[in-house]
Design an enzyme around this catalytic site. Sequence first.
Site, mmCIF file in Angstrom:
data_model
loop_
_atom_site.group_PDB
_atom_site.id
_atom_site.type_symbol
_atom_site.label_atom_id
_atom_site.label_comp_id
_atom_site.label_asym_id
_atom_site.label_seq_id
_atom_site.Cartn_x
_atom_site.Cartn_y
_atom_site.Cartn_z
ATOM 1 N N ARG A 175 6.785 -3.291 -45.245
ATOM 2 C CA ARG A 175 5.330 -3.133 -45.368
ATOM 3 C C ARG A 175 4.935 -3.053 -46.835
ATOM 4 O O ARG A 175 3.919 -3.632 -47.240
ATOM 5 C CB ARG A 175 4.862 -1.884 -44.624
ATOM 6 C CG ARG A 175 4.988 -1.996 -43.111
ATOM 7 C CD ARG A 175 4.437 -0.763 -42.408
ATOM 8 N NE ARG A 175 2.979 -0.677 -42.513
ATOM 9 C CZ ARG A 175 2.276 0.396 -42.175
ATOM 10 N NH1 ARG A 175 2.886 1.480 -41.717
ATOM 11 N NH2 ARG A 175 0.960 0.394 -42.285
ATOM 12 N N CYS A 233 1.204 6.728 -47.889
ATOM 13 C CA CYS A 233 1.904 6.039 -46.801
ATOM 14 C C CYS A 233 0.891 5.144 -46.107
ATOM 15 O O CYS A 233 0.069 4.515 -46.767
ATOM 16 C CB CYS A 233 2.537 7.051 -45.850
ATOM 17 S SG CYS A 233 1.352 8.212 -45.131
#
Length: 277
Positions: A175, A233
Amino acid sequence: MTAILSASELRGELAGARPPVLLDVRWQLGGPDQRPAYEAGHLPGAVYVDLDRELAGPPGAGGRHPLPDPEDFGAAMRRAGVRADEPVVVYDGGLGWAAARAWWLLRWTGHRNVRVLDGGLAAWTAAGGALGTDAPTPTEGDFKPNPGAFGLLDADDAAALARTGLLLDARAGERYRGEVEPIDPVGGHIPGAVSAPTTENVGPDGRFLSAGELRARFAALGAAGDTAVGVYCGSGVSGAHEVLALEVAGIPASLYAGSWSQWSSDPERPVATGPNP
């Protein structure tokens, strides 16, 4: 006082004169409500806390899990029996992310004695700990939040820290690199941020690496000396776990609570891809 404790340490404290308040923060990203799992078996005396409803505000401009209104959070903690001068232990049923979110919120709002059960529910049962099915009705607590005890970043702070200090991206490497993005509008990372998947802070049993191992890990990523450290995050949940890991290592860190879900929703903000900051 350390930020985590083992199952055996918790058993001893629960049998002592000043047992901690127990909060069960089981949660599954994109999954069903975990209350049925709690009702099927939890640490005796533990109160269930819903991450999406009590540890986050409504999704929107602040991201998928924006910080809750402090007064709403305080009311939820008082309903769970949290008192300002009594210890609190939080746990979850999996990676420790949800428990860390509760830990971070309590610390940020001024509670000085809150810890995470290292390894969560699995560690408790592996150590022979019993489970109960009775849902307690705790006495109303007196905890009143006073935000600001822990470092908190907004998007501009995170961008600046990526240039002047160390901004860690706690998501999976793919990611960060922008190879996949299953949830948010665009893949990639905040320019200047360093990839540091939070899954690498724990061993195969889900327990944290030793403080020395964590210090070495973060030093290799650039956390050395007086360098200011921040974490983000996807939506401020697994990032709290990385802040907890840094706390175990003795490294203070701030959390960008809006994280990638907030950053990537603004097309004006730059996005970097690939393996390099």
